[in-house]
Design a protein around this motif. Structure first.
Motif, PDB file in Angstrom:
ATOM      1  N   ALA A   1       1.081  -0.908   0.390  1.00  0.00           N
ATOM      2  CA  ALA A   1      -0.547   0.213  -0.079  1.00  0.00           C
ATOM      3  C   ALA A   1       0.999   0.801   0.154  1.00  0.00           C
ATOM      4  N   GLU A   2       0.356   2.378  -0.701  1.00  0.00           N
ATOM      5  CA  GLU A   2       0.976   3.480  -0.790  1.00  0.00           C
ATOM      6  C   GLU A   2       0.535   4.134   1.035  1.00  0.00           C
ATOM      7  N   GLY A   3       2.617   3.841   0.966  1.00  0.00           N
ATOM      8  CA  GLY A   3       2.949   4.773   2.416  1.00  0.00           C
ATOM      9  C   GLY A   3       4.044   3.200   3.326  1.00  0.00           C
ATOM     10  N   TYR A   4       3.542   2.501   2.985  1.00  0.00           N
ATOM     11  CA  TYR A   4       4.502   1.176   2.810  1.00  0.00           C
ATOM     12  C   TYR A   4       6.309   1.064   2.567  1.00  0.00           C
ATOM     13  N   ASP A   5       6.827   0.817   3.671  1.00  0.00           N
ATOM     14  CA  ASP A   5       7.833   0.725   3.732  1.00  0.00           C
ATOM     15  C   ASP A   5       9.101  -0.063   4.487  1.00  0.00           C
ATOM     16  N   GLU A   6       9.429  -1.176   4.001  1.00  0.00           N
ATOM     17  CA  GLU A   6       9.548  -2.246   5.033  1.00  0.00           C
ATOM     18  C   GLU A   6      10.790  -1.341   6.079  1.00  0.00           C
ATOM     19  N   ALA A   7      11.589  -0.727   5.531  1.00  0.00           N
ATOM     20  CA  ALA A   7      12.789  -0.821   6.102  1.00  0.00           C
ATOM     21  C   ALA A   7      12.269   0.391   7.576  1.00  0.00           C
ATOM     22  N   ALA A   8      11.832   1.629   6.791  1.00  0.00           N
ATOM     23  CA  ALA A   8      11.352   2.328   8.025  1.00  0.00           C
ATOM     24  C   ALA A   8      10.028   1.909   8.912  1.00  0.00           C
ATOM     25  N   TYR A   9       8.987   0.932   9.177  1.00  0.00           N
ATOM     26  CA  TYR A   9       8.414  -0.280   9.524  1.00  0.00           C
ATOM     27  C   TYR A   9       9.557  -0.605  10.871  1.00  0.00           C
ATOM     28  N   ILE A  10      10.915  -1.092  10.430  1.00  0.00           N
ATOM     29  CA  ILE A  10      11.677  -1.516  10.946  1.00  0.00           C
ATOM     30  C   ILE A  10      12.229  -0.786  12.049  1.00  0.00           C
ATOM     31  N   ASP A  11      12.500   0.516  11.135  1.00  0.00           N
ATOM     32  CA  ASP A  11      13.314   1.489  12.169  1.00  0.00           C
ATOM     33  C   ASP A  11      12.618   1.939  13.603  1.00  0.00           C
ATOM     34  N   ALA A  12      10.567   2.648  12.621  1.00  0.00           N
ATOM     35  CA  ALA A  12       9.953   2.676  13.566  1.00  0.00           C
ATOM     36  C   ALA A  12       9.308   2.469  14.837  1.00  0.00           C
TER      37      ALA A  12
ATOM     38  N   GLY B   1      -0.700   3.886  14.425  1.00  0.00           N
ATOM     39  CA  GLY B   1       0.142   4.382  13.209  1.00  0.00           C
ATOM     40  C   GLY B   1       0.073   4.340  12.050  1.00  0.00           C
ATOM     41  N   ALA B   2       0.848   5.419  10.604  1.00  0.00           N
ATOM     42  CA  ALA B   2       0.329   5.194   9.088  1.00  0.00           C
ATOM     43  C   ALA B   2       1.357   4.065   9.477  1.00  0.00           C
ATOM     44  N   LEU B   3       2.510   4.107   9.038  1.00  0.00           N
ATOM     45  CA  LEU B   3       3.489   2.838   9.128  1.00  0.00           C
ATOM     46  C   LEU B   3       2.523   1.373   9.293  1.00  0.00           C
ATOM     47  N   GLU B   4       1.535   1.332  10.725  1.00  0.00           N
ATOM     48  CA  GLU B   4       0.853  -0.354  10.737  1.00  0.00           C
ATOM     49  C   GLU B   4      -0.443  -0.147  10.046  1.00  0.00           C
ATOM     50  N   GLU B   5      -0.668   1.369   9.361  1.00  0.00           N
ATOM     51  CA  GLU B   5      -1.738   1.266   9.106  1.00  0.00           C
ATOM     52  C   GLU B   5      -1.617   0.380   7.543  1.00  0.00           C
TER      53      GLU B   5
END
Length: 436
Positions: free
Chosen positions: A107-118, A132-136
């Motif tokens: 989906a728009e806004g999903y990035d695995e590396a950003a998810y792991i960092d967050a 939050g937005a990344l989990e959504e």
């Protein structure tokens, strides 16, 4: 076969192959056979799509069409069907048959590396699940993958594979249906592209994946799975690096039975290279599962699988004549075989456990708030063993009563467990048909 399905398939290579090369009498006989043993034989038995004209399918699109034509909605189609799998069907493939990766579903806004960092323990902590937005975005991606690669199977269906048949990279979902037979197919690698990190799962947190290879749920009844194989395929749990010191888990179960499903037999199948194999009963709080979750596991080979062989809540589960060959190293190092969960009533008979040298046989049973379990006539490394007594001796603070509290209402013949180590590897899995 319905006129609509004939019209849909008339131009496909699969339908042309069926029309030009009729299936052998052996295949037709196997496709018409009812469930032969266990809980699937009671209360009228399990016949699948017996009597329907077979259709051969060679792709995801053809499989969906043969099942009813609307993927996750096709469970409403209860018309009898015999579907013959020819070749390898990739459930992540697009309608033209081309394989797809995570980018097709993200989906728009999903990035695995950003998810792991967050959501790292340092950034997010360990006291709450991600939000939050990344989990959504992760959840939306997961739903997109599910809508494509989770295929619902309606009532009165038989799926049978020709030699070499495989279904990979997805899930067959049996939800609120009845009378389904699945035979002679290799299932591999229900890879979740978008697993969730849950820091509250256990003392160290865990990555959790969404998809089983076959999920049987929501009061589905009368299912027979026979002579199939189930594994993680080429993508083992250690094929990618750990994250946060935990397995970056992309697999869930192999066959799970839950939410009131019942009258299921899984026979003569090969389960290998996997962690969480069978959960029977999904929650301690589902008291409505009392009197359901009646499952038979027989003639199966549990080979390099880690746990849940099976783990049981509530159900009257009969586990007999199976072979267990665990390992003590690698991503699937043995944890336990028989999990005694909430109000479970598991009956184990004439099973053979071939343990690595030095492995403690008291690990075969594990306590999960259960009160009882029964084992009769099983062997450990060729010697008679009282599995319940071994468990109780090693766990004096969490003992289990020896007794299942019920007897199977169907006829069955116990094998000699001394012969299973030789017999089962030759017979379990997609071995019903020759290679010619």
């Amino acid at each position: 076969m319905s006129r609509a399905l004939i019209a849909l398939l008339a131009g496909s290579t699969a339908f042309a192959a069926y029309a030009a090369e009729p299936l052998s009498e052996e295949v037709l006989a196997l496709a018409a056979a009812p469930a032969a043993t266990g809980w699937a034989t009671v209360e009228g038995g399990t016949t699948g799509g017996a009597g329907a004209e077979p259709v051969i399918v060679t792709s995801r699109a053809e499989l969906v069409a043969a099942l009813g034509g609307d993927n996750l909605e096709n469970a409403a189609n209860a018309e009898a069907a015999v579907i013959v799998i020819d070749g390898v069907i990739d459930l992540t493939a697009d309608d033209a048959g081309a394989p797809q990766d995570a980018s097709a579903f993200a989906a728009e806004g999903y990035d695995e590396a950003a998810y792991i960092d967050a959501y790292s323990p340092e950034a997010w902590g360990r006291d709450k699940e991600p939000e939050g937005a990344l989990e959504e975005a992760r959840e939306a991606s997961e739903q997109a993958q599910k809508a494509h690669s989770m295929i619902r199977v309606g009532s009165n269906k038989t799926l049978i594979g020709l030699p070499g048949a495989k279904i990979i990279n997805g899930t067959l979902l049996l939800k609120g249906v009845e009378n389904v037979i699945i035979r002679n197919i290799a299932f591999e690698d229900s890879w979740d592209f978008f697993p969730q990190w849950d820091p509250t799962d256990g003392s160290q947190g865990n990555w959790n994946a969404e998809y089983d290879l076959i999920s049987i749920e929501d009061e589905t009844r009368h299912v027979w799975i026979d002579h199939c194989s189930f594994s993680d395929g080429a993508r083992h749990d250690d094929s990618i690096p750990q994250v946060f010191g935990r397995v970056h888990q992309h697999h869930d179960g192999l066959i799970d039975v839950k939410n009131g499903a019942s009258l299921v037999t899984v026979s003569n199948s090969h389960f290998f290279d996997h962690d969480k194999t069978h959960i029977i009963g999904s929650s301690d709080s589902r008291t409505e599962d009392r009197g359901r979750l009646k499952v038979t596991l027989t003639g199966n080979w549990y080979d390099n699988v880690r746990q849940r062989l099976p783990r049981v809540r509530y159900g009257e589960v009969h586990v007999f004549g199976n072979l267990y060959t665990p390992t003590d190293s690698g991503p699937y190092a043995f944890d336990y075989a028989l999990g005694a969960g909430k109000e479970s009533q598991a009956l184990s008979e004439a099973n053979a456990f071939v343990l690595p040298e030095g492995m403690d046989p008291s690990k075969i049973i594990k306590h999960y708030k259960g009160e009882r379990i029964e084992d009769r006539g099983s062997l450990v490394n060729g010697e008679a063993a009282d599995l319940v007594a071994l468990y109780n001796a090693a766990n004096p603070d969490k003992t289990l009563e020896a007794g299942a509290g019920w007897e199977p209402p169907y006829e069955y013949e116990l094998p000699d467990p001394a012969g299973l180590a030789e017999a089962i590897p030759a017979s379990a899995g997609p071995t019903l048909l020759g290679d010619d």
